[in-house]
Design a protein around this motif. Structure first.
Motif, PDB file in Angstrom:
ATOM      1  N   ALA A 299       0.818  -1.224   0.000  1.00  0.00           N
ATOM      2  CA  ALA A 299       0.000   0.000   0.000  1.00  0.00           C
ATOM      3  C   ALA A 299       0.841   1.258   0.000  1.00  0.00           C
ATOM      4  CB  ALA A 299      -0.921   0.005   1.223  1.00  0.00           C
ATOM      5  N   PHE A 300       2.124   1.141   0.386  1.00  0.00           N
ATOM      6  CA  PHE A 300       2.995   2.314   0.437  1.00  0.00           C
ATOM      7  C   PHE A 300       3.966   2.386  -0.733  1.00  0.00           C
ATOM      8  CE2 PHE A 300       2.638   2.340   5.362  1.00  0.00           C
ATOM      9  CZ  PHE A 300       1.402   2.953   5.263  1.00  0.00           C
ATOM     10  N   GLY A 301       4.101   1.304  -1.509  1.00  0.00           N
ATOM     11  CA  GLY A 301       5.012   1.326  -2.641  1.00  0.00           C
ATOM     12  C   GLY A 301       5.381  -0.071  -3.092  1.00  0.00           C
ATOM     13  N   LEU A 302       6.143  -0.140  -4.188  1.00  0.00           N
ATOM     14  CA  LEU A 302       6.567  -1.418  -4.760  1.00  0.00           C
ATOM     15  C   LEU A 302       8.012  -1.689  -4.367  1.00  0.00           C
ATOM     16  CD1 LEU A 302       5.169  -1.084  -8.404  1.00  0.00           C
ATOM     17  CD2 LEU A 302       4.050  -2.097  -6.419  1.00  0.00           C
ATOM     18  N   LYS A 303       8.252  -2.733  -3.618  1.00  0.00           N
ATOM     19  CA  LYS A 303       9.605  -3.098  -3.217  1.00  0.00           C
ATOM     20  C   LYS A 303      10.342  -3.682  -4.414  1.00  0.00           C
ATOM     21  CE  LYS A 303       7.816  -4.077   1.346  1.00  0.00           C
ATOM     22  NZ  LYS A 303       6.470  -3.566   0.957  1.00  0.00           N
ATOM     23  N   THR A 304      11.574  -3.243  -4.619  1.00  0.00           N
ATOM     24  CA  THR A 304      12.374  -3.785  -5.719  1.00  0.00           C
ATOM     25  C   THR A 304      13.591  -4.556  -5.227  1.00  0.00           C
ATOM     26  OG1 THR A 304      13.585  -1.699  -5.940  1.00  0.00           O
ATOM     27  CG2 THR A 304      11.630  -1.998  -7.328  1.00  0.00           C
ATOM     28  N   ALA A 305      14.087  -4.247  -4.036  1.00  0.00           N
ATOM     29  CA  ALA A 305      15.240  -4.963  -3.488  1.00  0.00           C
ATOM     30  C   ALA A 305      15.203  -4.893  -1.967  1.00  0.00           C
ATOM     31  CB  ALA A 305      16.554  -4.383  -4.007  1.00  0.00           C
TER      32      ALA A 305
ATOM     33  N   MET B 297      -1.863   3.197  -5.148  1.00  0.00           N
ATOM     34  CA  MET B 297      -1.010   2.049  -4.834  1.00  0.00           C
ATOM     35  C   MET B 297      -1.783   1.032  -4.001  1.00  0.00           C
ATOM     36  SD  MET B 297       1.955   0.946  -5.640  1.00  0.00           S
ATOM     37  CE  MET B 297       2.825   2.403  -6.231  1.00  0.00           C
ATOM     38  N   ASN B 298      -2.160  -0.067  -4.636  1.00  0.00           N
ATOM     39  CA  ASN B 298      -2.937  -1.152  -4.027  1.00  0.00           C
ATOM     40  C   ASN B 298      -4.089  -0.620  -3.172  1.00  0.00           C
ATOM     41  OD1 ASN B 298      -3.607  -3.823  -3.732  1.00  0.00           O
ATOM     42  ND2 ASN B 298      -1.962  -4.323  -2.292  1.00  0.00           N
ATOM     43  N   PRO B 299      -5.009   0.099  -3.781  1.00  0.00           N
ATOM     44  CA  PRO B 299      -6.117   0.691  -3.014  1.00  0.00           C
ATOM     45  C   PRO B 299      -6.923  -0.370  -2.269  1.00  0.00           C
ATOM     46  CG  PRO B 299      -6.094   1.487  -5.284  1.00  0.00           C
ATOM     47  CD  PRO B 299      -5.135   0.351  -5.219  1.00  0.00           C
ATOM     48  N   GLY B 300      -7.238  -0.079  -1.010  1.00  0.00           N
ATOM     49  CA  GLY B 300      -8.029  -0.990  -0.198  1.00  0.00           C
ATOM     50  C   GLY B 300      -7.215  -1.913   0.674  1.00  0.00           C
ATOM     51  N   ALA B 301      -5.935  -2.136   0.330  1.00  0.00           N
ATOM     52  CA  ALA B 301      -5.085  -2.948   1.185  1.00  0.00           C
ATOM     53  C   ALA B 301      -4.885  -2.229   2.509  1.00  0.00           C
ATOM     54  CB  ALA B 301      -3.739  -3.208   0.507  1.00  0.00           C
ATOM     55  N   LEU B 302      -4.877  -2.968   3.585  1.00  0.00           N
ATOM     56  CA  LEU B 302      -4.810  -2.439   4.963  1.00  0.00           C
ATOM     57  C   LEU B 302      -6.056  -1.631   5.328  1.00  0.00           C
ATOM     58  CD1 LEU B 302      -1.107  -1.167   5.313  1.00  0.00           C
ATOM     59  CD2 LEU B 302      -2.011  -3.449   5.779  1.00  0.00           C
ATOM     60  N   GLY B 303      -7.043  -1.597   4.446  1.00  0.00           N
ATOM     61  CA  GLY B 303      -8.220  -0.765   4.684  1.00  0.00           C
ATOM     62  C   GLY B 303      -8.039   0.664   4.232  1.00  0.00           C
ATOM     63  N   LEU B 304      -6.903   0.970   3.574  1.00  0.00           N
ATOM     64  CA  LEU B 304      -6.620   2.347   3.139  1.00  0.00           C
ATOM     65  C   LEU B 304      -7.193   2.624   1.754  1.00  0.00           C
ATOM     66  CD1 LEU B 304      -2.914   2.434   4.334  1.00  0.00           C
ATOM     67  CD2 LEU B 304      -4.786   3.775   5.288  1.00  0.00           C
TER      68      LEU B 304
ATOM     69  N   ILE C 278      -2.299  -9.124   5.921  1.00  0.00           N
ATOM     70  CA  ILE C 278      -3.564  -8.440   6.192  1.00  0.00           C
ATOM     71  C   ILE C 278      -4.391  -8.293   4.923  1.00  0.00           C
ATOM     72  CG2 ILE C 278      -4.612  -6.286   6.995  1.00  0.00           C
ATOM     73  CD1 ILE C 278      -2.130  -5.970   8.822  1.00  0.00           C
ATOM     74  N   GLY C 279      -3.747  -7.864   3.837  1.00  0.00           N
ATOM     75  CA  GLY C 279      -4.453  -7.699   2.571  1.00  0.00           C
ATOM     76  C   GLY C 279      -5.729  -6.903   2.727  1.00  0.00           C
ATOM     77  N   ARG C 280      -6.819  -7.482   2.246  1.00  0.00           N
ATOM     78  CA  ARG C 280      -8.150  -6.887   2.404  1.00  0.00           C
ATOM     79  C   ARG C 280      -9.041  -7.762   3.291  1.00  0.00           C
ATOM     80  NH1 ARG C 280      -6.037  -5.937  -2.449  1.00  0.00           N
ATOM     81  NH2 ARG C 280      -6.203  -3.843  -3.370  1.00  0.00           N
ATOM     82  N   ALA C 281      -8.419  -8.759   3.962  1.00  0.00           N
ATOM     83  CA  ALA C 281      -9.205  -9.761   4.693  1.00  0.00           C
ATOM     84  C   ALA C 281      -9.299  -9.478   6.187  1.00  0.00           C
ATOM     85  CB  ALA C 281      -8.605 -11.154   4.472  1.00  0.00           C
ATOM     86  N   TYR C 282      -8.259  -8.877   6.756  1.00  0.00           N
ATOM     87  CA  TYR C 282      -8.223  -8.692   8.204  1.00  0.00           C
ATOM     88  C   TYR C 282      -8.357  -7.216   8.573  1.00  0.00           C
ATOM     89  CZ  TYR C 282      -6.419 -13.473   8.452  1.00  0.00           C
ATOM     90  OH  TYR C 282      -6.256 -14.838   8.338  1.00  0.00           O
ATOM     91  N   PRO C 283      -9.015  -6.913   9.694  1.00  0.00           N
ATOM     92  CA  PRO C 283      -9.133  -5.521  10.132  1.00  0.00           C
ATOM     93  C   PRO C 283      -7.797  -5.003  10.649  1.00  0.00           C
ATOM     94  CG  PRO C 283     -10.126  -6.987  11.754  1.00  0.00           C
ATOM     95  CD  PRO C 283      -9.746  -7.846  10.585  1.00  0.00           C
ATOM     96  N   TYR C 284      -7.477  -3.781  10.312  1.00  0.00           N
ATOM     97  CA  TYR C 284      -6.233  -3.157  10.781  1.00  0.00           C
ATOM     98  C   TYR C 284      -6.489  -1.766  11.345  1.00  0.00           C
ATOM     99  CZ  TYR C 284      -1.769  -0.692  10.582  1.00  0.00           C
ATOM    100  OH  TYR C 284      -0.683   0.083  10.882  1.00  0.00           O
ATOM    101  N   LEU C 285      -7.086  -0.896  10.530  1.00  0.00           N
ATOM    102  CA  LEU C 285      -7.256   0.495  10.945  1.00  0.00           C
ATOM    103  C   LEU C 285      -8.099   0.606  12.214  1.00  0.00           C
ATOM    104  CD1 LEU C 285      -7.840   2.290   7.517  1.00  0.00           C
ATOM    105  CD2 LEU C 285      -5.694   1.945   8.757  1.00  0.00           C
ATOM    106  N   THR C 286      -9.095  -0.260  12.364  1.00  0.00           N
ATOM    107  CA  THR C 286      -9.970  -0.186  13.534  1.00  0.00           C
ATOM    108  C   THR C 286      -9.255  -0.568  14.825  1.00  0.00           C
ATOM    109  OG1 THR C 286     -10.726  -2.441  13.069  1.00  0.00           O
ATOM    110  CG2 THR C 286     -12.064  -0.632  12.204  1.00  0.00           C
ATOM    111  N   ARG C 287      -8.081  -1.179  14.714  1.00  0.00           N
ATOM    112  CA  ARG C 287      -7.325  -1.567  15.900  1.00  0.00           C
ATOM    113  C   ARG C 287      -6.378  -0.463  16.381  1.00  0.00           C
ATOM    114  NH1 ARG C 287      -6.726  -7.080  16.747  1.00  0.00           N
ATOM    115  NH2 ARG C 287      -5.335  -6.446  18.445  1.00  0.00           N
TER     116      ARG C 287
END
Length: 519
Positions: A206-212, A512-519, A481-490
């Motif tokens: 959700a924050f960027g694409l890791k390359t290395a 960038m991966n909208p909806g992942a982490l609930g963002l 976490i993806g889109r399956a588990y709650p994060y922001l509410t915790r």
């Protein structure tokens, strides 16, 4: 320019940048990428396969200019909608070609392309008798280093060295505007000032694409004592694991209930599998007579270790020499003597010889569909959660039986403090394109297939959501976490505000991966 024209223009620009081999288009080709292990999502507009960090940056800039969402995909073995974008029309980034491995033995560092699998990394490091502290999940034939850092995971090395995130020193990350940042001012430590590397571990892209990713190296220990114990009840099993985690005598351990021991693990015990295991045991034994003795013990044990108790725990204890490994094993036996009973160690020997198993377990032992659900619990809540979980299952058992839904449980350490409790759900249902392409027709021909079963599928999902809610009631944390588990509410209000501010700073358009982490 209309939305359709913008998409056509973007595809043309991406193809010009990446070439025909570097871009997947067409509905038929893209259907596979619209599925993960668990279910289907929206179909991508295209799949980008850049071969360099510079191509990643340029492709990201093109997507950003077009206002098209970008979603990273690692080895593809996600089951939490991590790379399934419900709306579709996104560009999926497959960074598998970024798999360079640069070993700096003098400084005990390795820099790995995000697309390298853990199996490839292990093979490269084995040649120099080196390893990373955490060295991969069981799915390491497919799971990538970048994907594991984005999702967080456990398995090999977790008892002694923690989860995947604990082994990351620094990362190179392409942001949503195409800029490249490095998360550490010094490659040998992630603690030169605030921990920016930690910000990108478990972010699901959700924050960027890791390359290395740069990881530390330690020497491998050739001498091993596999140990297995059986327990008649869960509280005894948990007590033993808590003792083991506090001592940190083992490099890895994992536990299984009777259902999974006889199902998924038992399925690996065919004749061909035994021959392959035997070859690996002999190849990896520091002394051939020691390897032969281990094979004899496994042959005598047969399948009994998979039926020795309601719960079984399998330890891999490593040492500098045979005496060191034996001393640690002796200490572990002493500590667990009054809690469980030692059984034949064929299962940890299997795992030691073949740490990265084929992905056949993405379907159940009878060809059923499969999805795991997990939580990381504090030790003082583990037994209470187990009691509540079994009460939930008892309440649902008649409906489970009617629909052919069944489950099993497995367990793993998450460092010395966390206890990972994982539930595997199985239900009869037709295979997806993901299963067919990943496993191949030759393997699929050996296990049953099912017709579409929407009722069982929906019930399994409802049961999955009920289990997640139960985990939340006990304060569990989650990996992947993806889109399956709650994060922001915790998060408390200030922490939530900080996370949202970071997302806004790094990805102001929310591409960038909208909806992942609930963002």
């Amino acid at each position: 320019m209309t939305s359709s024209n913008k998409q056509t223009d973007l595809i043309e620009k991406l193809e010009s940048l990446l070439g025909e081999q570097g871009l997947v288009t067409g509905a038929e080709n893209l259907q596979y990428y619209a599925n993960d292990v668990y279910r289907s999502g929206g179909q991508p507009l295209a799949v980008a396969k850049p071969i360099s960090t510079e191509q990643v940056q340029d492709a990201v800039r093109l997507c950003a200019d077009a206002g098209v969402a970008m979603v990273p995909r690692g080895g593809g073995a996600s089951y939490t909608d991590g790379y399934l974008y419900p709306d579709g029309g996104h560009v999926l980034f497959d960074l598998g070609a970024l798999d360079d491995i640069r070993i700096d033995a003098a400084n005990l560092l390795v820099t790995v392309g995000a697309g390298a699998s853990w199996a490839k990394l292990k093979e490269a490091l084995d040649a120099q008798k080196l390893r990373t502290p955490f060295w991969g999940p069981f799915s390491g034939l497919a799971a990538t280093v970048g994907g594991s850092m984005s999702q967080n995971t456990v398995s090999h090395g977790s008892a002694a060295h923690g989860v995947s995130a604990h082994s990351a020193l620094s990362m190179d990350v392409v942001l949503a505007n195409g800029e490249l940042i490095s998360t550490s001012a010094a490659g040998s430590t992630r603690n030169y000032g605030p921990d920016l590397t930690g910000l990108f571990t478990g972010d699901c892209g959700a924050f960027g694409l890791k390359t290395a990713i740069t990881l530390p190296l330690i020497r491998t220990l050739d001498h091993c004592e596999p140990l297995s114990f059986a327990f008649d009840d869960f509280s005894s099993y948990h007590a033993a694991v808590r003792i083991a985690q506090a001592e940190r005598l083992d490099d890895s351990h994992f536990g299984l209930d009777l259902a999974l021991s006889q199902g998924q693990i038992g399925r690996q015990e065919g004749f061909a599998a035994r021959l392959k295991i035997a070859a690996e045991v002999m190849r990896k034994a520091p002394r051939k007579l020691q390897g032969l003795a281990q094979l004899m013990r496994m042959a005598v044990a047969g399948e009994d270790p998979m039926r020795s108790g309601a719960y079984m725990c399998h330890f891999i204890v490593e040492g500098f020499d045979p005496a060191d490994a034996a001393a640690k094993a002796r200490r572990l036996r002493h500590l667990l003597a009054g809690v469980g009973r030692e059984i034949a160690n064929s299962i940890p020997t299997f795992v030691r010889a073949m740490p990265f198993a084929p992905l056949t377990n993405i379907l159940g032992p009878g060809g059923e569909r499969w999805v795991p659900v997990h939580g990381i619990l504090n030790h003082d809540t583990v037994v209470a959660f187990n009691t509540a979980f079994h009460a939930l299952v008892k309440d649902q058992q008649s409906e489970m039986d009617r629909l052919g839904v069944w489950l099993g449980t497995m367990f793993s350490p998450a460092g010395s403090a966390g206890f990972l409790y994982e539930i595997a759900l199985y239900w009869p249902d037709h295979r997806s394109d993901y299963h067919r392409q990943t496993l191949g027709e030759e393997h699929l021909a050996t296990i049953p297939d099912f017709l579409e079963n929407a009722e069982a599928r929906e019930y399994a999902n409802e049961l999955k959501e009920a289990i997640i809610a139960l985990f939340q009631n006990f304060g569990a944390a989650h990996f992947q976490i993806g889109r399956a588990y709650p994060y922001l509410t915790r998060l408390d209000p200030r922490a939530l505000s900080l996370v949202r501010s970071v997302k806004q700073e790094l990805d102001p358009k929310g591409l960038m991966n909208p909806g992942a982490l609930g963002l």
